[in-house]
Design a protein around this motif. Structure first.
Motif, PDB file in Angstrom:
ATOM      1  N   GLU A   1       0.838  -1.207   0.000  1.00 41.30           N
ATOM      2  CA  GLU A   1       0.000   0.000   0.000  1.00 41.30           C
ATOM      3  C   GLU A   1       0.871   1.254   0.000  1.00 41.30           C
ATOM      4  OE1 GLU A   1      -2.663   2.736  -0.278  1.00 41.30           O
ATOM      5  OE2 GLU A   1      -3.304   0.635  -0.314  1.00 41.30           O
ATOM      6  N   GLU A   2       1.939   1.234   0.767  1.00 38.07           N
ATOM      7  CA  GLU A   2       2.843   2.382   0.805  1.00 38.07           C
ATOM      8  C   GLU A   2       3.505   2.614  -0.545  1.00 38.07           C
ATOM      9  OE1 GLU A   2       5.426   1.350   4.003  1.00 38.07           O
ATOM     10  OE2 GLU A   2       4.053   2.064   5.570  1.00 38.07           O
ATOM     11  N   LEU A   3       3.753   1.525  -1.293  1.00 33.89           N
ATOM     12  CA  LEU A   3       4.356   1.657  -2.616  1.00 33.89           C
ATOM     13  C   LEU A   3       3.348   2.105  -3.667  1.00 33.89           C
ATOM     14  CD1 LEU A   3       6.601  -1.555  -2.695  1.00 33.89           C
ATOM     15  CD2 LEU A   3       7.384   0.818  -2.535  1.00 33.89           C
ATOM     16  N   ARG A   4       2.142   1.527  -3.608  1.00 35.32           N
ATOM     17  CA  ARG A   4       1.138   1.816  -4.634  1.00 35.32           C
ATOM     18  C   ARG A   4       0.366   3.096  -4.330  1.00 35.32           C
ATOM     19  NH1 ARG A   4       0.180  -3.047  -7.670  1.00 35.32           N
ATOM     20  NH2 ARG A   4      -1.416  -1.856  -8.780  1.00 35.32           N
ATOM     21  N   GLY A   5      -0.006   3.274  -3.078  1.00 34.75           N
ATOM     22  CA  GLY A   5      -0.603   4.525  -2.648  1.00 34.75           C
ATOM     23  C   GLY A   5      -2.002   4.822  -3.146  1.00 34.75           C
ATOM     24  N   ASP A   6      -2.780   3.816  -3.490  1.00 34.02           N
ATOM     25  CA  ASP A   6      -4.138   4.045  -3.981  1.00 34.02           C
ATOM     26  C   ASP A   6      -5.176   4.063  -2.865  1.00 34.02           C
ATOM     27  OD1 ASP A   6      -3.185   4.181  -6.552  1.00 34.02           O
ATOM     28  OD2 ASP A   6      -3.675   2.104  -7.053  1.00 34.02           O
ATOM     29  N   GLY A   7      -4.763   3.802  -1.645  1.00 36.74           N
ATOM     30  CA  GLY A   7      -5.697   3.828  -0.528  1.00 36.74           C
ATOM     31  C   GLY A   7      -6.564   2.601  -0.394  1.00 36.74           C
ATOM     32  N   VAL A   8      -6.277   1.588  -1.182  1.00 37.91           N
ATOM     33  CA  VAL A   8      -7.079   0.357  -1.137  1.00 37.91           C
ATOM     34  C   VAL A   8      -6.918  -0.354   0.196  1.00 37.91           C
ATOM     35  CG1 VAL A   8      -7.412  -1.915  -2.211  1.00 37.91           C
ATOM     36  CG2 VAL A   8      -6.938   0.083  -3.633  1.00 37.91           C
ATOM     37  N   LEU A   9      -5.723  -0.259   0.777  1.00 34.41           N
ATOM     38  CA  LEU A   9      -5.418  -0.960   2.020  1.00 34.41           C
ATOM     39  C   LEU A   9      -4.908   0.013   3.081  1.00 34.41           C
ATOM     40  CD1 LEU A   9      -3.636  -4.063   0.418  1.00 34.41           C
ATOM     41  CD2 LEU A   9      -5.909  -4.038   1.454  1.00 34.41           C
ATOM     42  N   SER A  10      -5.563   1.135   3.185  1.00 34.24           N
ATOM     43  CA  SER A  10      -5.170   2.112   4.198  1.00 34.24           C
ATOM     44  C   SER A  10      -5.296   1.487   5.585  1.00 34.24           C
ATOM     45  CB  SER A  10      -6.062   3.354   4.110  1.00 34.24           C
ATOM     46  OG  SER A  10      -5.912   3.984   2.861  1.00 34.24           O
ATOM     47  N   PRO A  11      -4.212   1.424   6.339  1.00 36.28           N
ATOM     48  CA  PRO A  11      -4.212   0.654   7.589  1.00 36.28           C
ATOM     49  C   PRO A  11      -5.270   1.071   8.605  1.00 36.28           C
ATOM     50  CG  PRO A  11      -1.973   1.191   6.934  1.00 36.28           C
ATOM     51  CD  PRO A  11      -2.875   1.967   6.026  1.00 36.28           C
ATOM     52  N   ASP A  12      -5.500   2.379   8.768  1.00 36.20           N
ATOM     53  CA  ASP A  12      -6.412   2.838   9.820  1.00 36.20           C
ATOM     54  C   ASP A  12      -7.882   2.821   9.411  1.00 36.20           C
ATOM     55  OD1 ASP A  12      -4.425   3.393  11.774  1.00 36.20           O
ATOM     56  OD2 ASP A  12      -3.900   5.220  10.673  1.00 36.20           O
ATOM     57  N   SER A  13      -8.157   2.656   8.114  1.00 40.34           N
ATOM     58  CA  SER A  13      -9.553   2.740   7.666  1.00 40.34           C
ATOM     59  C   SER A  13      -9.996   1.522   6.866  1.00 40.34           C
ATOM     60  CB  SER A  13      -9.750   4.012   6.830  1.00 40.34           C
ATOM     61  OG  SER A  13      -8.882   4.025   5.700  1.00 40.34           O
TER      62      SER A  13
ATOM     63  N   THR B   1      -9.178  -3.142  12.291  1.00 40.53           N
ATOM     64  CA  THR B   1      -8.530  -2.482  11.156  1.00 40.53           C
ATOM     65  C   THR B   1      -7.209  -3.191  10.872  1.00 40.53           C
ATOM     66  OG1 THR B   1      -7.310  -0.922  12.540  1.00 40.53           O
ATOM     67  CG2 THR B   1      -9.535  -0.261  11.833  1.00 40.53           C
ATOM     68  N   LEU B   2      -6.673  -2.960   9.690  1.00 37.23           N
ATOM     69  CA  LEU B   2      -5.360  -3.522   9.373  1.00 37.23           C
ATOM     70  C   LEU B   2      -4.314  -3.051  10.378  1.00 37.23           C
ATOM     71  CD1 LEU B   2      -5.168  -3.304   5.466  1.00 37.23           C
ATOM     72  CD2 LEU B   2      -5.352  -5.373   6.859  1.00 37.23           C
ATOM     73  N   ALA B   3      -4.402  -1.793  10.780  1.00 35.17           N
ATOM     74  CA  ALA B   3      -3.439  -1.267  11.758  1.00 35.17           C
ATOM     75  C   ALA B   3      -3.543  -2.018  13.080  1.00 35.17           C
ATOM     76  CB  ALA B   3      -3.679   0.228  11.971  1.00 35.17           C
TER      77      ALA B   3
ATOM     78  N   LEU C   1      -6.871 -14.458   5.748  1.00 33.65           N
ATOM     79  CA  LEU C   1      -7.193 -13.062   6.027  1.00 33.65           C
ATOM     80  C   LEU C   1      -8.291 -12.606   5.067  1.00 33.65           C
ATOM     81  CD1 LEU C   1      -6.315 -10.466   7.631  1.00 33.65           C
ATOM     82  CD2 LEU C   1      -4.826  -9.954   5.676  1.00 33.65           C
ATOM     83  N   ILE C   2      -9.212 -11.803   5.597  1.00 24.56           N
ATOM     84  CA  ILE C   2     -10.273 -11.226   4.767  1.00 24.56           C
ATOM     85  C   ILE C   2     -10.158  -9.712   4.798  1.00 24.56           C
ATOM     86  CG2 ILE C   2     -12.757 -10.985   4.392  1.00 24.56           C
ATOM     87  CD1 ILE C   2     -13.061 -13.636   5.992  1.00 24.56           C
ATOM     88  N   ILE C   3     -10.132  -9.091   3.622  1.00 23.27           N
ATOM     89  CA  ILE C   3     -10.236  -7.643   3.501  1.00 23.27           C
ATOM     90  C   ILE C   3     -11.717  -7.322   3.297  1.00 23.27           C
ATOM     91  CG2 ILE C   3      -9.496  -5.590   2.245  1.00 23.27           C
ATOM     92  CD1 ILE C   3      -7.237  -7.124   3.681  1.00 23.27           C
ATOM     93  N   VAL C   4     -12.279  -6.579   4.218  1.00 18.36           N
ATOM     94  CA  VAL C   4     -13.725  -6.326   4.217  1.00 18.36           C
ATOM     95  C   VAL C   4     -14.075  -5.283   3.158  1.00 18.36           C
ATOM     96  CG1 VAL C   4     -15.692  -5.562   5.607  1.00 18.36           C
ATOM     97  CG2 VAL C   4     -13.855  -6.922   6.659  1.00 18.36           C
ATOM     98  N   GLY C   5     -15.091  -5.587   2.364  1.00 12.70           N
ATOM     99  CA  GLY C   5     -15.542  -4.667   1.320  1.00 12.70           C
ATOM    100  C   GLY C   5     -16.564  -3.674   1.831  1.00 12.70           C
ATOM    101  N   LYS C   6     -16.772  -2.601   1.064  1.00 13.02           N
ATOM    102  CA  LYS C   6     -17.646  -1.510   1.482  1.00 13.02           C
ATOM    103  C   LYS C   6     -19.132  -1.878   1.413  1.00 13.02           C
ATOM    104  CE  LYS C   6     -14.372   1.391   2.447  1.00 13.02           C
ATOM    105  NZ  LYS C   6     -13.969   2.498   1.579  1.00 13.02           N
ATOM    106  N   ARG C   7     -19.466  -2.959   0.695  1.00 13.66           N
ATOM    107  CA  ARG C   7     -20.861  -3.392   0.670  1.00 13.66           C
ATOM    108  C   ARG C   7     -21.113  -4.223   1.931  1.00 13.66           C
ATOM    109  NH1 ARG C   7     -22.691  -6.831  -4.414  1.00 13.66           N
ATOM    110  NH2 ARG C   7     -21.914  -4.977  -5.493  1.00 13.66           N
ATOM    111  N   LEU C   8     -21.006  -3.558   3.055  1.00 17.81           N
ATOM    112  CA  LEU C   8     -21.019  -4.219   4.354  1.00 17.81           C
ATOM    113  C   LEU C   8     -22.392  -4.076   4.992  1.00 17.81           C
ATOM    114  CD1 LEU C   8     -19.221  -5.636   6.523  1.00 17.81           C
ATOM    115  CD2 LEU C   8     -18.670  -3.357   7.394  1.00 17.81           C
ATOM    116  N   HIS C   9     -22.992  -5.212   5.333  1.00 12.81           N
ATOM    117  CA  HIS C   9     -24.329  -5.231   5.934  1.00 12.81           C
ATOM    118  C   HIS C   9     -24.211  -5.089   7.446  1.00 12.81           C
ATOM    119  CE1 HIS C   9     -28.320  -6.815   7.062  1.00 12.81           C
ATOM    120  NE2 HIS C   9     -28.692  -6.418   5.857  1.00 12.81           N
ATOM    121  N   HIS C  10     -25.210  -4.463   8.060  1.00  7.92           N
ATOM    122  CA  HIS C  10     -25.120  -4.244   9.508  1.00  7.92           C
ATOM    123  C   HIS C  10     -25.094  -5.551  10.288  1.00  7.92           C
ATOM    124  CE1 HIS C  10     -29.373  -5.134  10.699  1.00  7.92           C
ATOM    125  NE2 HIS C  10     -29.613  -4.801   9.450  1.00  7.92           N
TER     126      HIS C  10
END
Length: 292
Positions: free
Chosen positions: A201-213, A234-236, A253-262
Protein backbone atom coordinates in the motif's frame (compact mmCIF):
# COMPACT_ATOMS: atom_id res chain seq x y z
CA UNK A 1 -11.86 -45.25 -11.47
CA UNK A 2 -9.68 -42.33 -10.40
CA UNK A 3 -11.20 -40.63 -7.36
CA UNK A 4 -10.23 -37.17 -6.17
CA UNK A 5 -11.52 -37.00 -2.61
CA UNK A 6 -11.86 -33.88 -0.48
CA UNK A 7 -10.94 -34.39 3.18
CA UNK A 8 -12.37 -31.20 4.67
CA UNK A 9 -10.39 -28.97 6.99
CA UNK A 10 -10.11 -30.56 10.39
CA UNK A 11 -9.23 -34.20 11.01
CA UNK A 12 -9.75 -37.76 9.82
CA UNK A 13 -13.49 -37.66 10.59
CA UNK A 14 -14.26 -34.83 8.16
CA UNK A 15 -14.23 -37.13 5.14
CA UNK A 16 -17.70 -37.74 3.69
CA UNK A 17 -19.32 -41.16 3.71
CA UNK A 18 -19.04 -41.24 -0.10
CA UNK A 19 -15.37 -40.30 0.14
CA UNK A 20 -14.64 -42.99 2.71
CA UNK A 21 -16.32 -45.60 0.53
CA UNK A 22 -14.08 -44.55 -2.38
CA UNK A 23 -10.96 -44.80 -0.22
CA UNK A 24 -11.86 -48.23 1.11
CA UNK A 25 -12.48 -49.49 -2.43
CA UNK A 26 -9.10 -48.25 -3.75
CA UNK A 27 -6.03 -50.38 -4.29
CA UNK A 28 -3.78 -47.31 -3.89
CA UNK A 29 -4.49 -44.15 -1.92
CA UNK A 30 -2.37 -41.00 -2.28
CA UNK A 31 -2.38 -38.05 0.12
CA UNK A 32 -1.54 -34.78 -1.61
CA UNK A 33 0.67 -32.98 0.87
CA UNK A 34 1.79 -29.61 -0.41
CA UNK A 35 -1.10 -27.33 -1.43
CA UNK A 36 -2.43 -27.46 2.13
CA UNK A 37 -2.08 -29.45 5.34
CA UNK A 38 -4.48 -31.35 7.57
CA UNK A 39 -4.35 -30.84 11.31
CA UNK A 40 -3.61 -34.49 12.12
CA UNK A 41 -0.80 -36.91 11.31
CA UNK A 42 -0.99 -39.35 8.42
CA UNK A 43 -1.12 -42.30 10.83
CA UNK A 44 -4.47 -41.14 12.21
CA UNK A 45 -5.91 -41.06 8.71
CA UNK A 46 -4.59 -44.54 8.00
CA UNK A 47 -6.06 -45.94 11.20
CA UNK A 48 -9.49 -44.43 10.51
CA UNK A 49 -9.59 -45.29 6.79
CA UNK A 50 -8.07 -48.74 7.20
CA UNK A 51 -5.67 -47.99 4.34
CA UNK A 52 -1.98 -47.21 3.93
CA UNK A 53 -1.43 -43.77 2.42
CA UNK A 54 1.24 -42.78 -0.07
CA UNK A 55 2.34 -39.19 0.52
CA UNK A 56 2.31 -37.33 -2.79
CA UNK A 57 4.57 -34.29 -2.58
CA UNK A 58 4.98 -31.59 -5.23
CA UNK A 59 7.50 -33.61 -7.24
CA UNK A 60 5.26 -36.65 -7.41
CA UNK A 61 2.08 -34.76 -8.31
CA UNK A 62 3.74 -32.56 -10.93
CA UNK A 63 6.26 -34.97 -12.48
CA UNK A 64 5.03 -38.47 -11.68
CA UNK A 65 1.33 -38.19 -12.40
CA UNK A 66 1.51 -41.23 -14.68
CA UNK A 67 2.60 -43.33 -11.70
CA UNK A 68 -0.39 -42.11 -9.69
CA UNK A 69 -2.78 -42.85 -12.55
CA UNK A 70 -1.24 -46.23 -13.41
CA UNK A 71 -3.92 -48.94 -13.87
CA UNK A 72 -6.69 -46.58 -12.71
CA UNK A 73 -8.64 -47.75 -15.75
CA UNK A 74 -8.67 -51.27 -14.27
CA UNK A 75 -8.85 -50.60 -10.51
CA UNK A 76 -9.78 -47.80 -8.14
CA UNK A 77 -7.14 -45.23 -7.19
CA UNK A 78 -7.79 -42.30 -4.85
CA UNK A 79 -6.04 -38.97 -4.44
CA UNK A 80 -6.88 -37.32 -1.12
CA UNK A 81 -6.91 -33.52 -1.01
CA UNK A 82 -7.20 -31.32 2.07
CA UNK A 83 -10.32 -29.15 1.80
CA UNK A 84 -12.10 -29.45 -1.54
CA UNK A 85 -10.54 -31.17 -4.57
CA UNK A 86 -10.82 -28.12 -6.79
CA UNK A 87 -9.30 -25.67 -4.33
CA UNK A 88 -6.07 -25.82 -6.36
CA UNK A 89 -5.47 -25.96 -10.12
CA UNK A 90 -3.07 -28.86 -9.55
CA UNK A 91 -6.00 -31.19 -9.03
CA UNK A 92 -7.86 -29.96 -12.10
CA UNK A 93 -4.73 -30.80 -14.07
CA UNK A 94 -4.73 -34.34 -12.63
CA UNK A 95 -8.34 -34.87 -13.70
CA UNK A 96 -7.53 -33.61 -17.21
CA UNK A 97 -4.58 -36.02 -17.40
CA UNK A 98 -6.83 -38.90 -16.37
CA UNK A 99 -9.42 -37.98 -18.98
CA UNK A 100 -6.73 -37.81 -21.67
CA UNK A 101 -5.86 -41.42 -20.76
CA UNK A 102 -9.55 -42.42 -20.94
CA UNK A 103 -9.58 -43.14 -17.20
CA UNK A 104 -13.01 -42.69 -15.57
CA UNK A 105 -12.88 -39.97 -12.90
CA UNK A 106 -15.07 -38.96 -9.99
CA UNK A 107 -14.65 -35.93 -7.75
CA UNK A 108 -16.02 -36.07 -4.20
CA UNK A 109 -16.36 -32.61 -2.71
CA UNK A 110 -15.95 -31.39 0.87
CA UNK A 111 -15.69 -28.19 2.92
CA UNK A 112 -12.88 -25.79 2.07
CA UNK A 113 -11.59 -22.44 3.24
CA UNK A 114 -13.66 -20.88 0.44
CA UNK A 115 -16.87 -21.55 2.34
CA UNK A 116 -15.59 -22.02 5.89
CA UNK A 117 -14.75 -18.29 6.00
CA UNK A 118 -18.45 -17.79 6.64
CA UNK A 119 -17.62 -18.57 10.28
CA UNK A 120 -16.62 -14.91 10.73
CA UNK A 121 -20.12 -13.69 9.88
CA UNK A 122 -19.45 -12.18 6.46
CA UNK A 123 -21.95 -13.28 3.84
CA UNK A 124 -20.41 -15.56 1.23
CA UNK A 125 -22.22 -13.97 -1.71
CA UNK A 126 -20.54 -10.67 -0.86
CA UNK A 127 -17.07 -12.06 -1.65
CA UNK A 128 -15.23 -11.26 -4.85
CA UNK A 129 -12.20 -12.99 -6.33
CA UNK A 130 -9.81 -14.62 -3.88
CA UNK A 131 -6.10 -13.79 -3.97
CA UNK A 132 -2.92 -15.49 -2.81
CA UNK A 133 -0.17 -13.76 -0.85
CA UNK A 134 3.31 -15.29 -1.06
CA UNK A 135 6.27 -14.83 1.26
CA UNK A 136 8.23 -11.76 0.18
CA UNK A 137 12.00 -11.93 -0.24
CA UNK A 138 14.52 -9.12 -0.51
CA UNK A 139 14.39 -9.32 -4.31
CA UNK A 140 10.87 -10.64 -4.99
CA UNK A 141 7.75 -8.83 -3.82
CA UNK A 142 4.96 -9.60 -6.30
CA UNK A 143 2.03 -7.20 -5.92
CA UNK A 144 -0.53 -8.33 -8.51
CA UNK A 145 -2.85 -9.22 -5.62
CA UNK A 146 -3.27 -5.48 -4.98
CA UNK A 147 -5.05 -5.00 -8.30
CA UNK A 148 -7.45 -7.86 -7.58
CA UNK A 149 -8.27 -6.43 -4.15
CA UNK A 150 -8.77 -3.03 -5.77
CA UNK A 151 -11.20 -4.53 -8.28
CA UNK A 152 -13.16 -6.19 -5.49
CA UNK A 153 -13.13 -2.97 -3.47
CA UNK A 154 -14.57 -1.02 -6.41
CA UNK A 155 -17.57 -3.36 -6.28
CA UNK A 156 -17.78 -3.25 -2.49
CA UNK A 157 -16.88 -6.94 -2.22
CA UNK A 158 -14.87 -8.77 0.42
CA UNK A 159 -11.55 -10.38 -0.53
CA UNK A 160 -10.29 -13.67 0.84
CA UNK A 161 -6.50 -13.60 1.03
CA UNK A 162 -4.94 -17.07 1.07
CA UNK A 163 -1.62 -17.02 2.90
CA UNK A 164 1.48 -18.81 1.68
CA UNK A 165 2.76 -22.11 3.04
CA UNK A 166 6.16 -23.59 2.33
CA UNK A 167 6.30 -27.36 2.69
CA UNK A 168 9.23 -29.40 1.41
CA UNK A 169 10.83 -26.39 -0.26
CA UNK A 170 14.49 -26.18 -1.28
CA UNK A 171 16.75 -23.18 -0.82
CA UNK A 172 17.98 -21.52 -4.02
CA UNK A 173 21.47 -22.91 -3.37
CA UNK A 174 20.31 -26.49 -2.82
CA UNK A 175 18.00 -26.25 -5.81
CA UNK A 176 20.83 -24.97 -8.03
CA UNK A 177 23.16 -27.74 -6.82
CA UNK A 178 20.51 -30.42 -7.23
CA UNK A 179 20.65 -31.36 -3.56
CA UNK A 180 17.49 -32.92 -2.09
CA UNK A 181 17.76 -30.92 1.11
CA UNK A 182 14.56 -29.24 2.24
CA UNK A 183 13.86 -26.19 4.35
CA UNK A 184 11.74 -26.46 7.52
CA UNK A 185 8.01 -25.89 6.88
CA UNK A 186 6.85 -22.26 7.09
CA UNK A 187 3.32 -20.92 7.37
CA UNK A 188 2.53 -17.25 6.86
CA UNK A 189 0.90 -15.62 9.88
CA UNK A 190 -1.75 -12.91 9.84
CA UNK A 191 0.60 -10.21 11.23
CA UNK A 192 3.19 -11.02 8.56
CA UNK A 193 0.52 -10.91 5.86
CA UNK A 194 -0.77 -7.56 7.10
CA UNK A 195 2.78 -6.20 7.17
CA UNK A 196 3.25 -7.16 3.52
CA UNK A 197 -0.10 -5.64 2.54
CA UNK A 198 0.81 -2.37 4.24
CA UNK A 199 4.22 -2.40 2.54
CA UNK A 200 2.59 -2.65 -0.89
CA UNK A 201 0.00 0.00 0.00
CA UNK A 202 2.84 2.38 0.81
CA UNK A 203 4.36 1.66 -2.62
CA UNK A 204 1.14 1.82 -4.63
CA UNK A 205 -0.60 4.52 -2.65
CA UNK A 206 -4.14 4.05 -3.98
CA UNK A 207 -5.70 3.83 -0.53
CA UNK A 208 -7.08 0.36 -1.14
CA UNK A 209 -5.42 -0.96 2.02
CA UNK A 210 -5.17 2.11 4.20
CA UNK A 211 -4.21 0.65 7.59
CA UNK A 212 -6.41 2.84 9.82
CA UNK A 213 -9.55 2.74 7.67
CA UNK A 214 -9.57 -0.77 6.19
CA UNK A 215 -11.42 -3.43 8.13
CA UNK A 216 -10.06 -6.97 8.05
CA UNK A 217 -10.65 -10.31 9.71
CA UNK A 218 -8.00 -12.89 10.50
CA UNK A 219 -8.91 -16.56 10.81
CA UNK A 220 -6.98 -19.62 11.88
CA UNK A 221 -7.85 -23.30 11.89
CA UNK A 222 -11.40 -22.75 10.71
CA UNK A 223 -13.55 -25.77 9.99
CA UNK A 224 -14.79 -26.84 13.39
CA UNK A 225 -11.47 -27.23 15.18
CA UNK A 226 -11.37 -26.44 18.88
CA UNK A 227 -8.35 -24.20 18.22
CA UNK A 228 -10.29 -22.02 15.76
CA UNK A 229 -9.56 -18.31 16.18
CA UNK A 230 -11.18 -15.27 14.57
CA UNK A 231 -9.89 -11.72 15.11
CA UNK A 232 -11.41 -8.62 13.50
CA UNK A 233 -10.23 -5.02 13.37
CA UNK A 234 -8.53 -2.48 11.16
CA UNK A 235 -5.36 -3.52 9.37
CA UNK A 236 -3.44 -1.27 11.76
CA UNK A 237 -4.95 -3.05 14.77
CA UNK A 238 -4.24 -6.51 13.39
CA UNK A 239 -0.70 -5.43 12.56
CA UNK A 240 0.19 -4.70 16.19
CA UNK A 241 -2.04 -7.32 17.83
CA UNK A 242 -0.05 -10.05 19.68
CA UNK A 243 0.82 -12.82 17.24
CA UNK A 244 -0.17 -15.55 19.69
CA UNK A 245 -3.74 -14.18 19.72
CA UNK A 246 -4.22 -15.44 16.17
CA UNK A 247 -3.62 -19.07 17.10
CA UNK A 248 -1.75 -21.81 15.30
CA UNK A 249 -1.53 -22.09 11.49
CA UNK A 250 -3.06 -22.27 9.00
CA UNK A 251 -4.08 -18.60 8.80
CA UNK A 252 -6.28 -16.73 6.33
CA UNK A 253 -7.19 -13.06 6.03
CA UNK A 254 -10.27 -11.23 4.77
CA UNK A 255 -10.24 -7.64 3.50
CA UNK A 256 -13.73 -6.33 4.22
CA UNK A 257 -15.54 -4.67 1.32
CA UNK A 258 -17.65 -1.51 1.48
CA UNK A 259 -20.86 -3.39 0.67
CA UNK A 260 -21.02 -4.22 4.35
CA UNK A 261 -24.33 -5.23 5.93
CA UNK A 262 -25.12 -4.24 9.51
CA UNK A 263 -25.63 -7.91 10.43
CA UNK A 264 -22.09 -8.64 9.25
CA UNK A 265 -20.83 -5.83 11.48
CA UNK A 266 -22.82 -7.12 14.45
CA UNK A 267 -21.62 -10.71 14.03
CA UNK A 268 -17.94 -9.93 13.49
CA UNK A 269 -17.76 -7.37 16.32
CA UNK A 270 -17.69 -10.26 18.81
CA UNK A 271 -14.19 -11.01 17.48
CA UNK A 272 -12.99 -7.40 17.39
CA UNK A 273 -9.72 -6.18 18.86
CA UNK A 274 -11.65 -3.02 19.75
CA UNK A 275 -15.42 -3.21 19.43
CA UNK A 276 -15.92 0.58 19.40
CA UNK A 277 -13.29 1.07 16.71
CA UNK A 278 -14.78 -1.74 14.61
CA UNK A 279 -18.23 -0.15 14.69
CA UNK A 280 -17.03 3.41 14.16
CA UNK A 281 -15.00 2.53 11.06
CA UNK A 282 -17.91 0.47 9.72
CA UNK A 283 -20.22 3.46 10.20
CA UNK A 284 -17.99 6.40 9.28
CA UNK A 285 -15.79 4.89 6.55
CA UNK A 286 -17.92 2.06 5.19
CA UNK A 287 -21.19 4.04 5.50
CA UNK A 288 -22.88 1.07 7.09
CA UNK A 289 -26.25 1.91 8.68
CA UNK A 290 -25.94 0.40 12.13
CA UNK A 291 -29.33 1.67 13.29
CA UNK A 292 -31.35 -0.82 11.22
Amino acid sequence: MFYVVGLGLCDEKDITVRGLEAVKSSSRVYLEAYTSILMVKKERLEAFYGKDLIVADRDMVETQSDDILKDADKENVSLLVVGDPFGATTHIDMVLRARALNIPTKVIHNASIMNAVGACGLQLYNFGQAVSLVFFTETWKPDSFYDRIKENAALGLHTLVLLDIKVKEQSEENLARGRKIYEPPRYMSIPQAVSQLIEIEELRGDGVLSPDSTLAIGLSRVGGMEEQRIVSGTLAELHIHPEEAFGEPLHSLIIVGKRLHHLEVDYAQDFAVNRDSWRSVAKDVYNCNLDE
